[in-house]
Scaffold this motif. Structure first.
Motif, short mmCIF file in Angstrom:
data_model
loop_
_atom_site.label_atom_id
_atom_site.label_comp_id
_atom_site.label_asym_id
_atom_site.label_seq_id
_atom_site.Cartn_x
_atom_site.Cartn_y
_atom_site.Cartn_z
N LEU A 140 87.14 -34.50 -43.02
CA LEU A 140 86.13 -35.18 -42.59
C LEU A 140 85.41 -34.80 -41.54
CD1 LEU A 140 83.61 -36.17 -44.45
CD2 LEU A 140 84.44 -38.61 -44.36
N LEU A 141 86.04 -34.97 -40.51
CA LEU A 141 85.86 -35.49 -39.63
C LEU A 141 85.72 -34.60 -39.33
CD1 LEU A 141 85.19 -37.08 -37.20
CD2 LEU A 141 87.64 -36.91 -36.70
N LYS A 160 78.83 -29.88 -39.14
CA LYS A 160 77.23 -29.66 -39.49
C LYS A 160 76.65 -30.45 -38.45
CE LYS A 160 73.87 -30.95 -42.66
NZ LYS A 160 73.62 -29.69 -43.59
N TRP A 161 77.24 -31.40 -37.47
CA TRP A 161 76.63 -31.40 -36.40
C TRP A 161 75.78 -30.18 -35.80
CZ3 TRP A 161 76.95 -30.99 -31.02
CH2 TRP A 161 75.72 -32.01 -30.21
N LEU A 176 71.07 -35.32 -36.10
CA LEU A 176 72.31 -36.03 -35.63
C LEU A 176 71.97 -36.71 -35.52
CD1 LEU A 176 70.54 -32.43 -33.11
CD2 LEU A 176 72.18 -32.93 -34.25
N THR A 177 71.66 -38.15 -35.44
CA THR A 177 71.87 -39.26 -34.95
C THR A 177 73.00 -40.06 -35.68
OG1 THR A 177 69.84 -39.95 -34.11
CG2 THR A 177 70.79 -42.22 -33.87
N LYS A 182 76.87 -41.14 -35.56
CA LYS A 182 77.77 -42.34 -35.92
C LYS A 182 78.26 -42.37 -36.83
CE LYS A 182 73.15 -44.60 -35.38
NZ LYS A 182 72.25 -45.83 -36.37
N ASP A 183 78.76 -41.64 -37.95
CA ASP A 183 79.36 -41.25 -38.29
C ASP A 183 80.97 -40.56 -37.84
OD1 ASP A 183 77.70 -41.77 -40.67
OD2 ASP A 183 77.07 -39.76 -41.48
N VAL A 184 80.75 -39.53 -36.74
CA VAL A 184 81.74 -38.84 -36.25
C VAL A 184 82.18 -40.43 -35.33
CG1 VAL A 184 82.78 -37.60 -34.21
CG2 VAL A 184 81.04 -36.60 -36.41
N GLN A 185 81.57 -40.98 -34.88
CA GLN A 185 82.45 -42.71 -34.22
C GLN A 185 82.71 -43.02 -35.07
OE1 GLN A 185 78.96 -44.40 -31.82
NE2 GLN A 185 80.87 -45.20 -30.82
#
Length: 249
Positions: A190-191, A197-198, A228-229, A233-236
């Motif tokens: 998922l990461l 995607k980003w 992008l925001t 947030k999801d990656v962090q």
């Protein structure tokens, strides 16, 4: 001769004429040689001794009701006991009326001065003791909350806490039943997908023109920035810890 037909076996107009039929003679009315009113006791009918009303019922005239046997008025009413004097006499609430022989005393005169007598009684009598006014402010428990209100308030608070605890446990059970832990491989995959995607969204964002002279261009730029925001947030969030819980719908 009327109705004569010389050839009866052949068709002829004489056959239409009605023929004469002689009337049938009426037989005499049957009458039995035995009498209609008989007494059964005179006939044994094959038995040695005939008892009364054993074969043909009662003799003629015995079934009729006697004239003096009829239902009289009040014959079926229950018989009540004779009235008697009650054992307990009723208490008199008022004095009995004087008898006609009791003559009241008349013509009596008194020399008593009722005005003076009433004045002396009023002077010598003691004044009536009036109850003192009770001052409720002097009561020891004045101004304090009654005990029944404290008890009711405590009972309501306990019931409210019990209901809230029950709701919390039910929500916790529902939450635990629909929550699963994501494996490490799924988290890494998922990461990786989020970073890909980003990168795709960032490439499209970098290709936007510098001049945003139309509303469509401005809206597209805002959409890319919002995506992008959210992805950052999801990656962090995924990189922050190794344990990820997934809430199933």
């Amino acid at each position: 001769m009327p109705g004569y037909n010389p050839c009866p076996e052949q068709e002829s107009i004489y056959n239409l004429i009605p023929r004469y039929q002689a009337p049938t003679p009426k037989q005499a009315l049957y009458r039995s040689k035995h009498k209609g009113k008989v007494d059964p006791k005179h006939y044994e009918m094959g038995v040695k001794k005939v008892q009364p009303a054993a074969t043909f019922g009662h003799p003629y005239g015995m079934n009729s009701t006697s004239p003096d046997q009829f239902l009289k008025s009040h014959a079926q009413e229950p018989l009540l006991p004779e009235p008697h004097k009650p054992s307990t006499e009723k208490m008199r609430l008022k004095a009995p009326v004087p008898l006609k022989t009791e003559v009241p005393a008349m013509g009596l005169h008194s020399n008593k001065n009722f005005v003076t007598t009433n004045a002396i009684q009023a002077i010598l009598s003691k004044p009536k003791q009036m109850p003192e006014d009770f001052r409720w402010t002097l009561k020891p428990e004045f101004g304090e909350v009654p005990q029944y209100l404290i008890k009711n308030k405590k009972q309501i608070a306990e019931e409210k806490a019990s209901v809230e605890e029950h709701i919390r446990l039910r929500q916790q059970q529902d939450h635990d039943a629909h929550v699963t832990q994501m494996s490490e491989g799924e988290r890494q995959q998922l990461l990786h997908d989020l970073k890909t995607k980003w990168a795709t969204v960032n490439t499209a964002y970098q290709k936007l023109p510098f001049s945003l002279d139309t509303p469509a261009k401005m809206k597209r730029k805002e959409t890319f920035e919002k995506q992008l925001t959210e992805i950052e947030k999801d990656v962090q969030l995924l990189e922050h810890g190794s344990t990820v819980l997934v809430l199933q719908d």
